[in-house]
Design a protein around this motif. Sequence first.
Motif, PDB file in Angstrom:
ATOM      1  N   LEU A 108      47.416  51.242   9.671  1.00  0.00           N
ATOM      2  CA  LEU A 108      47.779  52.274  10.415  1.00  0.00           C
ATOM      3  C   LEU A 108      47.464  53.563   9.782  1.00  0.00           C
ATOM      4  O   LEU A 108      46.789  54.165  10.567  1.00  0.00           O
ATOM      5  N   GLY A 109      47.730  53.848   8.510  1.00  0.00           N
ATOM      6  CA  GLY A 109      47.281  54.508   7.597  1.00  0.00           C
ATOM      7  C   GLY A 109      45.225  54.796   8.251  1.00  0.00           C
ATOM      8  O   GLY A 109      44.287  56.216   8.038  1.00  0.00           O
ATOM      9  N   ALA A 110      44.533  53.480   7.373  1.00  0.00           N
ATOM     10  CA  ALA A 110      43.183  53.887   7.875  1.00  0.00           C
ATOM     11  C   ALA A 110      43.112  53.634   9.401  1.00  0.00           C
ATOM     12  O   ALA A 110      41.682  54.818   9.292  1.00  0.00           O
ATOM     13  N   ASP A 111      43.712  53.949  10.360  1.00  0.00           N
ATOM     14  CA  ASP A 111      43.246  53.857  11.437  1.00  0.00           C
ATOM     15  C   ASP A 111      43.464  55.246  11.798  1.00  0.00           C
ATOM     16  O   ASP A 111      42.985  55.915  12.178  1.00  0.00           O
ATOM     17  N   LEU A 112      44.640  55.714  11.011  1.00  0.00           N
ATOM     18  CA  LEU A 112      44.388  57.301  11.665  1.00  0.00           C
ATOM     19  C   LEU A 112      43.137  57.794  10.973  1.00  0.00           C
ATOM     20  O   LEU A 112      42.810  59.363  11.476  1.00  0.00           O
ATOM     21  N   VAL A 113      43.172  57.755   9.553  1.00  0.00           N
ATOM     22  CA  VAL A 113      41.275  58.714   8.613  1.00  0.00           C
ATOM     23  C   VAL A 113      40.087  58.346   9.871  1.00  0.00           C
ATOM     24  O   VAL A 113      39.893  59.225  10.033  1.00  0.00           O
ATOM     25  N   ALA A 114      40.521  56.848   9.954  1.00  0.00           N
ATOM     26  CA  ALA A 114      38.884  56.375  10.554  1.00  0.00           C
ATOM     27  C   ALA A 114      39.071  57.521  12.433  1.00  0.00           C
ATOM     28  O   ALA A 114      37.871  57.211  13.053  1.00  0.00           O
TER      29      ALA A 114
END
Length: 154
Positions: A108-114
């Motif tokens: 989820l954190g990676a998807d928010l950043v991306a």
Amino acid sequence: MNGRILGVAVLGAALLGGGLMYYMQVYAFYRPVTEEEAAIALVPAGEETPVPVPVLDFDGIDANSSPLRFRACFSITPETRALDFAPYPQAEPLNAPNWFSCFDAAELGADLVAGRAEAWLSVPEIAPGVDRVVAVYSDGRAFAWHQLNDSLRD
């Protein structure tokens, strides 16, 4: 012989204490939360008061031991997704227990950043110094958690 018995007793107590501590951190305080208890809401853009939003397929957990233990997985309707809600730019999903498998904080954190998901403010100050944040994907999948806001950061 007495030293061996004492050593086994100390080792046994350490293993028992470690197991108990692990159980208490990962399982003991969590409880399931219903959709009604969670009362998912979002803050419309330009406003300060959250409004309830309809959710589907809700699965949530919480614990009375800390306001940061809330996690939820659900879906929102396309009509809700089309509305404009207040963004939450400093969103940092917190890890959930491994047994709560629908919530993957790292992904989820990676998807928010991306930019594959966006974070919205759900409820500001749900507890002193804690905000509820909701992250939403374009397909309607959504995840909620509590995180510290700037009022309590070092």
